[in-house]
Design an enzyme around this catalytic site. Structure first.
Site, mmCIF file in Angstrom:
data_model
loop_
_atom_site.group_PDB
_atom_site.id
_atom_site.type_symbol
_atom_site.label_atom_id
_atom_site.label_comp_id
_atom_site.label_asym_id
_atom_site.label_seq_id
_atom_site.Cartn_x
_atom_site.Cartn_y
_atom_site.Cartn_z
ATOM 1 N N ASP A 21 42.851 51.396 36.354
ATOM 2 C CA ASP A 21 41.728 51.057 37.516
ATOM 3 C C ASP A 21 40.445 51.555 36.685
ATOM 4 O O ASP A 21 40.257 52.288 36.218
ATOM 5 C CB ASP A 21 42.180 51.679 38.668
ATOM 6 C CG ASP A 21 41.234 50.891 39.868
ATOM 7 O OD1 ASP A 21 41.923 50.395 40.782
ATOM 8 O OD2 ASP A 21 40.094 50.673 39.991
ATOM 9 N N ASP A 65 39.237 49.205 32.053
ATOM 10 C CA ASP A 65 38.424 48.053 32.595
ATOM 11 C C ASP A 65 39.264 46.773 32.199
ATOM 12 O O ASP A 65 39.347 46.568 30.728
ATOM 13 C CB ASP A 65 36.895 47.764 32.075
ATOM 14 C CG ASP A 65 36.510 46.669 32.741
ATOM 15 O OD1 ASP A 65 36.735 45.594 33.138
ATOM 16 O OD2 ASP A 65 35.221 47.070 33.482
ATOM 17 N N LEU A 102 46.183 43.237 39.898
ATOM 18 C CA LEU A 102 45.567 43.212 41.143
ATOM 19 C C LEU A 102 43.912 43.589 40.951
ATOM 20 O O LEU A 102 43.195 43.597 41.953
ATOM 21 C CB LEU A 102 46.100 44.086 42.242
ATOM 22 C CG LEU A 102 47.233 43.998 43.235
ATOM 23 C CD1 LEU A 102 48.150 43.278 42.595
ATOM 24 C CD2 LEU A 102 47.432 45.153 43.949
ATOM 25 N N THR A 156 35.796 49.552 42.979
ATOM 26 C CA THR A 156 36.110 49.690 44.510
ATOM 27 C C THR A 156 37.192 50.411 44.679
ATOM 28 O O THR A 156 37.457 50.557 46.027
ATOM 29 C CB THR A 156 36.211 48.264 45.083
ATOM 30 O OG1 THR A 156 37.139 47.441 44.475
ATOM 31 C CG2 THR A 156 34.808 47.487 45.297
ATOM 32 N N GLY A 196 48.730 38.113 27.851
ATOM 33 C CA GLY A 196 48.880 38.555 26.561
ATOM 34 C C GLY A 196 49.896 39.703 26.349
ATOM 35 O O GLY A 196 50.638 39.572 25.349
ATOM 36 N N TYR A 244 34.299 34.465 43.012
ATOM 37 C CA TYR A 244 35.705 34.962 43.060
ATOM 38 C C TYR A 244 36.506 33.762 43.136
ATOM 39 O O TYR A 244 37.480 33.731 42.759
ATOM 40 C CB TYR A 244 35.383 35.439 44.483
ATOM 41 C CG TYR A 244 36.728 36.355 44.874
ATOM 42 C CD1 TYR A 244 37.115 37.513 44.352
ATOM 43 C CD2 TYR A 244 37.468 35.653 46.112
ATOM 44 C CE1 TYR A 244 38.388 37.914 45.044
ATOM 45 C CE2 TYR A 244 38.668 36.206 46.579
ATOM 46 C CZ TYR A 244 39.047 37.516 46.266
ATOM 47 O OH TYR A 244 40.049 38.007 46.575
ATOM 48 N N LYS A 247 39.399 33.157 40.488
ATOM 49 C CA LYS A 247 41.110 33.126 40.847
ATOM 50 C C LYS A 247 41.513 31.814 40.716
ATOM 51 O O LYS A 247 42.621 31.729 40.276
ATOM 52 C CB LYS A 247 41.069 33.487 42.256
ATOM 53 C CG LYS A 247 40.482 35.021 42.708
ATOM 54 C CD LYS A 247 41.637 35.919 42.155
ATOM 55 C CE LYS A 247 41.500 37.290 42.684
ATOM 56 N NZ LYS A 247 42.435 38.223 42.402
ATOM 57 N N ARG A 290 53.725 39.335 24.858
ATOM 58 C CA ARG A 290 54.177 40.194 23.898
ATOM 59 C C ARG A 290 55.585 41.264 24.083
ATOM 60 O O ARG A 290 56.323 41.261 23.545
ATOM 61 C CB ARG A 290 53.186 41.365 23.321
ATOM 62 C CG ARG A 290 53.591 42.171 22.387
ATOM 63 C CD ARG A 290 52.393 43.028 21.552
ATOM 64 N NE ARG A 290 51.903 43.984 22.526
ATOM 65 C CZ ARG A 290 52.432 45.392 22.829
ATOM 66 N NH1 ARG A 290 53.526 45.453 22.032
ATOM 67 N NH2 ARG A 290 51.928 46.102 23.473
ATOM 68 N N THR A 318 44.315 40.702 54.298
ATOM 69 C CA THR A 318 44.972 41.621 54.807
ATOM 70 C C THR A 318 44.319 42.854 54.821
ATOM 71 O O THR A 318 43.329 42.991 54.431
ATOM 72 C CB THR A 318 46.179 41.879 53.569
ATOM 73 O OG1 THR A 318 46.984 40.678 53.295
ATOM 74 C CG2 THR A 318 46.917 43.054 53.714
HETATM 75 P P1 NAD Z 1 40.097 46.491 46.320
HETATM 76 O O1 NAD Z 1 38.798 46.042 45.856
HETATM 77 O O2 NAD Z 1 40.374 47.604 47.434
HETATM 78 O O3 NAD Z 1 41.049 46.691 44.855
HETATM 79 C C1 NAD Z 1 40.598 46.313 43.743
HETATM 80 C C2 NAD Z 1 40.781 47.167 42.835
HETATM 81 O O4 NAD Z 1 40.615 46.533 41.415
HETATM 82 C C3 NAD Z 1 40.078 48.447 42.891
HETATM 83 O O5 NAD Z 1 40.678 49.672 42.775
HETATM 84 C C4 NAD Z 1 38.977 48.252 41.770
HETATM 85 O O6 NAD Z 1 38.404 49.538 41.322
HETATM 86 C C5 NAD Z 1 39.938 47.544 40.628
HETATM 87 N N1 NAD Z 1 39.048 46.609 39.635
HETATM 88 C C6 NAD Z 1 37.963 45.776 39.956
HETATM 89 N N2 NAD Z 1 37.304 45.252 38.931
HETATM 90 C C7 NAD Z 1 38.146 46.018 37.751
HETATM 91 C C8 NAD Z 1 38.169 45.734 36.531
HETATM 92 N N3 NAD Z 1 37.258 45.049 35.760
HETATM 93 N N4 NAD Z 1 39.027 46.329 35.789
HETATM 94 C C9 NAD Z 1 40.062 47.298 36.483
HETATM 95 N N5 NAD Z 1 39.991 47.622 37.728
HETATM 96 C C10 NAD Z 1 39.126 46.793 38.496
HETATM 97 O O7 NAD Z 1 40.820 45.034 46.778
HETATM 98 P P2 NAD Z 1 42.376 44.490 47.590
HETATM 99 O O8 NAD Z 1 42.020 44.381 48.724
HETATM 100 O O9 NAD Z 1 43.108 45.770 47.304
HETATM 101 O O10 NAD Z 1 42.518 43.542 46.551
HETATM 102 C C11 NAD Z 1 43.645 43.699 45.500
HETATM 103 C C12 NAD Z 1 43.814 42.367 44.980
HETATM 104 O O11 NAD Z 1 44.208 41.453 45.841
HETATM 105 C C13 NAD Z 1 42.488 41.705 44.314
HETATM 106 O O12 NAD Z 1 42.776 40.893 43.217
HETATM 107 C C14 NAD Z 1 42.061 40.589 45.514
HETATM 108 O O13 NAD Z 1 41.367 39.585 45.055
HETATM 109 C C15 NAD Z 1 43.649 40.154 45.916
HETATM 110 N N6 NAD Z 1 43.427 39.845 47.506
HETATM 111 C C16 NAD Z 1 43.209 40.382 48.547
HETATM 112 C C17 NAD Z 1 43.112 40.129 49.688
HETATM 113 C C18 NAD Z 1 43.072 41.114 51.013
HETATM 114 O O14 NAD Z 1 42.896 40.755 51.947
HETATM 115 N N7 NAD Z 1 43.151 42.396 50.852
HETATM 116 C C19 NAD Z 1 43.267 38.647 50.144
HETATM 117 C C20 NAD Z 1 43.419 38.035 48.953
HETATM 118 C C21 NAD Z 1 43.362 38.567 47.527
#
Ligand code: NAD
Ligand code: UDP
Length: 309
Positions: free
Chosen positions: A31, A56, A71, A35, A100, A143, A147, A104, A173
């Site tokens: 992570d 990252d 995620l 966020t 990728g 976004y 996606k 591998r 969620t």
């Molecule tokens: P969140 O923002 O709490 O979690 C996202 C996590 O990704 C965070 O810990 C953040 O620090 C990390 N992150 C962001 N950019 C990053 C990067 N460049 N490199 C490494 N880490 C990075 O959100 P969430 O609700 O837990 O969502 C998790 C995933 O599920 C996301 O991909 C989101 O698009 C998808 N999603 C969530 C929901 C929902 O309702 N919660 C709905 C649809 C899709």
């Protein structure tokens, strides 16, 4: 198994870390803490089967693992619009780097896609074969299109390189470990009600969403990842559909207090309605369906935020 979770310190990611550790796996949480929070995974830091990597996903990474859950990506509109170019990079380059690595390692790789791929849908409820109604140049596009492009990459790596993919489309969620300043509707309303502030309903509040409690979603994740019948895309969420006014009233009823509903402008491209058709998930996930009704999930989430504020 050894399992990599990108975005593992976020809301869903940290709940997934807990579940996979509980199931006896080794978990590597990667992570960049945009966020996510260390507090979400602090209780796991000393666990012998847990590792944390600050990194990252737009930069390549190498770890040895059997499965990858991708995620990493901010999920709330204020956070993903804060640096929209970075959001697209995270979705697209994060997908390329995960794919990728999976290629591998011959590892199975899971993409957390979203109901946002359907945009402001003209088909209701949304089935997986609906192609969507998405603005490619609006505020939400970084976004939505990020996606959508990630899904394209997943299916091209699957077709071209036989990468073992799983693509899930998550509908709204909520639950413990959302940030108090996350900006999404459930956490906003609960935090406002607990602070005795006005509840900010955007627009007239007639737009609908379908809210899934986090435990139900995580159960769906694990079942989907470990079945071999389909690669997706598969909707996952709770089909119970509510207007934002109904949600506000439910939160006020549970929290009590003196909060009033106030209306604020509707953000651009805000989808008018959203409800998952979960027939496919019910069929392939061995009888899975959401178990936690909105009232019960709100109760648990309110209890969590009481401890945070
Ligand atoms: P969140 O923002 O709490 O979690 C996202 C996590 O990704 C965070 O810990 C953040 O620090 C990390 N992150 C962001 N950019 C990053 C990067 N460049 N490199 C490494 N880490 C990075 O959100 P969430 O609700 O837990 O969502 C998790 C995933 O599920 C996301 O991909 C989101 O698009 C998808 N999603 C969530 C929901 C929902 O309702 N919660 C709905 C649809 C899709
Ligand atoms: N919303 C609202 N008040 C808020 C935050 C959000 O009325 O304080 C509305 C928002 O306009 C949208 C719905 O709630 O119609 C869900 O918003 P959220 O940001 O949670 O998720 P998304 O729009 O991505 O589904």
């Amino acid at each position: 198994m050894r399992i990599l979770i990108t975005g593992g310190a976020g809301f869903l990611g940290s709940n997934l870390c807990d579940r996979l550790i509980h199931d006896g796996h080794e978990v590597i949480c990667l992570d960049n803490f945009f966020t996510g929070r260390k507090a979400n995974i602090a209780h796991l830091l000393q666990h012998p089967r847990f590792e944390l990597i600050r990194h990252d996903v737009i930069d390549p990474f190498k770890v040895e693992c059997d499965q990858i859950y991708n995620l990493a990506c901010p999920a709330s509109p204020p956070h993903y619009q804060y640096n929209p170019i970075k959001t697209t990079k995270t979705s697209v380059m994060g997908a390329i780097n995960c794919l990728g690595l999976a290629k591998r390692l011959r590892a199975r790789v899971f993409q957390a896609s979203t109901s946002e791929v359907y945009g402001d849908p003209e088909v209701h409820p949304q089935t997986e074969d609906y192609w969507g109604h998405v603005n490619c140049i609006g505020r939400r596009s970084c976004y939505d299109e990020g996606k959508r492009c990630a899904e394209t990459l997943f299916f091209d790596y699957h077709r071209e390189n036989r990468v073992d993919i799983r693509v899930i489309r998550i509908f709204n969620t909520y639950g413990p470990r959302m940030l108090a300043n996350d900006g999404r509707v459930v956490s906003n309303f609960i935090v406002q009600a607990l602070r005795g502030e006005d509840i900010t309903v955007y627009g007239d509040g007639s737009q609908t969403r379908s809210f899934c409690y986090v435990d139900d979603l995580i159960e769906g994740f694990v079942r989907f990842m470990n079945q071999t019948e389909i690669v997706g895309p598969m909707n996952c969420g709770n089909p119970g559909e509510f207007t934002m006014l109904e949600l506000a009233e439910k939160v006020i009823a549970q929290v009590g207090g003196r909060s009033k509903i106030v209306h604020k402008p509707l953000p651009s491209d805000d989808p008018k309605q959203r409800q998952p058709d979960i027939s496919l998930a019910k069929k392939v996930l061995g009888g899975w369906e959401p178990k936690v009704p909105l009232e019960e999930g709100l109760k648990r989430t309110i209890a969590y935020f009481r401890t945070q504020l």
